[in-house]
Design a protein around this motif. Structure first.
Motif, PDB file in Angstrom:
ATOM      1  N   ASN A   1       0.823  -1.218   0.000  1.00 12.27           N
ATOM      2  CA  ASN A   1       0.000   0.000   0.000  1.00 12.27           C
ATOM      3  C   ASN A   1       0.850   1.259   0.000  1.00 12.27           C
ATOM      4  OD1 ASN A   1      -2.861  -0.549  -0.107  1.00 12.27           O
ATOM      5  ND2 ASN A   1      -2.621  -1.633   1.827  1.00 12.27           N
ATOM      6  N   SER A   2       1.942   1.254   0.732  1.00 12.90           N
ATOM      7  CA  SER A   2       2.823   2.428   0.747  1.00 12.90           C
ATOM      8  C   SER A   2       3.417   2.681  -0.633  1.00 12.90           C
ATOM      9  CB  SER A   2       3.944   2.225   1.775  1.00 12.90           C
ATOM     10  OG  SER A   2       3.409   2.092   3.081  1.00 12.90           O
ATOM     11  N   THR A   3       3.790   1.609  -1.327  1.00  8.69           N
ATOM     12  CA  THR A   3       4.349   1.765  -2.671  1.00  8.69           C
ATOM     13  C   THR A   3       3.307   2.293  -3.646  1.00  8.69           C
ATOM     14  OG1 THR A   3       5.891  -0.057  -2.250  1.00  8.69           O
ATOM     15  CG2 THR A   3       5.517   0.576  -4.550  1.00  8.69           C
TER      16      THR A   3
ATOM     17  N   MET B   1       0.611   4.050  -2.987  1.00 12.28           N
ATOM     18  CA  MET B   1       0.289   5.441  -2.674  1.00 12.28           C
ATOM     19  C   MET B   1       1.455   6.368  -3.022  1.00 12.28           C
ATOM     20  SD  MET B   1      -1.677   4.865   0.984  1.00 12.28           S
ATOM     21  CE  MET B   1      -1.903   6.617   1.252  1.00 12.28           C
ATOM     22  N   GLY B   2       2.683   5.884  -2.844  1.00 11.07           N
ATOM     23  CA  GLY B   2       3.828   6.692  -3.202  1.00 11.07           C
ATOM     24  C   GLY B   2       3.933   6.935  -4.695  1.00 11.07           C
ATOM     25  N   LEU B   3       3.495   5.971  -5.496  1.00  9.43           N
ATOM     26  CA  LEU B   3       3.501   6.128  -6.951  1.00  9.43           C
ATOM     27  C   LEU B   3       2.279   6.878  -7.461  1.00  9.43           C
ATOM     28  CD1 LEU B   3       4.745   2.555  -7.998  1.00  9.43           C
ATOM     29  CD2 LEU B   3       6.068   4.687  -7.966  1.00  9.43           C
ATOM     30  N   GLY B   4       1.360   7.210  -6.562  1.00  8.81           N
ATOM     31  CA  GLY B   4       0.164   7.923  -6.964  1.00  8.81           C
ATOM     32  C   GLY B   4      -0.892   7.066  -7.613  1.00  8.81           C
ATOM     33  N   LEU B   5      -0.770   5.748  -7.501  1.00  8.20           N
ATOM     34  CA  LEU B   5      -1.749   4.846  -8.122  1.00  8.20           C
ATOM     35  C   LEU B   5      -3.022   4.743  -7.296  1.00  8.20           C
ATOM     36  CD1 LEU B   5       0.661   1.991  -9.311  1.00  8.20           C
ATOM     37  CD2 LEU B   5      -0.254   3.916 -10.635  1.00  8.20           C
ATOM     38  N   THR B   6      -2.934   4.985  -6.002  1.00  7.19           N
ATOM     39  CA  THR B   6      -4.109   4.970  -5.128  1.00  7.19           C
ATOM     40  C   THR B   6      -4.019   6.159  -4.180  1.00  7.19           C
ATOM     41  OG1 THR B   6      -2.995   3.539  -3.514  1.00  7.19           O
ATOM     42  CG2 THR B   6      -4.335   2.448  -5.199  1.00  7.19           C
ATOM     43  N   SER B   7      -5.171   6.641  -3.783  1.00 12.91           N
ATOM     44  CA  SER B   7      -5.215   7.772  -2.851  1.00 12.91           C
ATOM     45  C   SER B   7      -5.423   7.340  -1.410  1.00 12.91           C
ATOM     46  CB  SER B   7      -6.358   8.728  -3.249  1.00 12.91           C
ATOM     47  OG  SER B   7      -7.599   8.036  -3.258  1.00 12.91           O
TER      48      SER B   7
END
Length: 245
Positions: A174-176, A178-184
């Protein structure tokens, strides 16, 4: 000697389940085991106790002691009445099997079955290419085998907890994302059928890789090369040469 081990295993089972009765049964039980062992020595032909037959007897008796006997004990408990506080009480009943047909237990059994089949299928699909690459890796074979065996250096519980760390709300996945902007927001990955499958496949994958590798390692690669020279494509070589062998 193997028959005496069978007697010891049964005696230990009795001691665990019914400690009060062991004092009365231990002597008679050991005498019966010795008598059975002597009877087998007299009744079974001598040639069955020699060479390969002796190894077969030992294997069969070990399986009986540590697999068949516990299953028979479990089967016996399954048709006995439930004890007032714990354990079982004397008597015969099929109530436990009737309760198994309850929709709740049927749903649990079906869920268990499809997860087991899916885990086996995924392990097979993922393990075969890995085992094939290792079998043909040449000088890198030992290193790749070491990487497959490496997870066994840690306990199964720790490996399972690693999946929790990866898939939980603030975990690596999940951190990855969110860090890539794929999920908010964190995705609900943990405590889902997919997470269960991922954990089971991760835990049991080496158990599928190693036996497949042992089979492929004995494969005569000249047959594969000959099929390639004769014009067989990769899938045909796999289906007609590798898979049957």
């Amino acid at each position: 000697n193997a028959w005496l081990w069978v007697a010891v295993v049964i005696l230990l089972e009795i001691e665990v389940r019914h400690p009060a009765a062991v004092g009365r049964r231990r002597e008679s039980f050991l005498i019966a085991a010795v008598v059975l062992y002597a009877a087998l020595l007299m009744l079974v032909p001598a040639w069955l106790w020699q060479g390969e037959w002796l190894d077969a007897w030992d294997a069969a008796l070990w399986l009986a002691a540590f697999f068949a006997v516990p299953l028979v004990v479990l089967l016996g408990y399954s048709v006995m009445h439930r004890g007032t506080y714990w354990g079982v009480a004397p008597g015969f009943t099929l109530e436990h099997y009737r309760r198994f047909l309850d929709p709740l237990y049927v749903a649990i059994a079906w869920r268990t079955l499809w997860i087991a089949l899916a885990t086996t299928g995924l392990c097979l699909v993922l393990s075969y290419p890995v085992a094939y690459v290792i079998a043909r890796a040449g000088r890198w074979r030992n290193i790749l085998l070491f990487l497959v065996i490496l997870p066994f250096w840690t306990s199964f519980l720790i490996r399972t907890y690693a999946i929790i760390v990866l898939l939980r709300g603030g975990g690596v996945v999940n951190s990855t994302l969110m860090g890539l902007g794929l999920t908010s927001a964190p995705l609900e990955l943990l405590y889902t059928p997919g997470a269960v499958l991922a954990g089971l496949v991760y835990g049991y994958l080496p158990f599928m890789v190693l036996p497949i590798y042992a089979s492929l390692e004995r494969l005569d690669l000249d047959l594969v090369d000959a099929a390639e020279v004769l014009g067989a494509r990769a899938f045909s070589r796999f289906r007609r040469v590798i898979l049957p062998l």
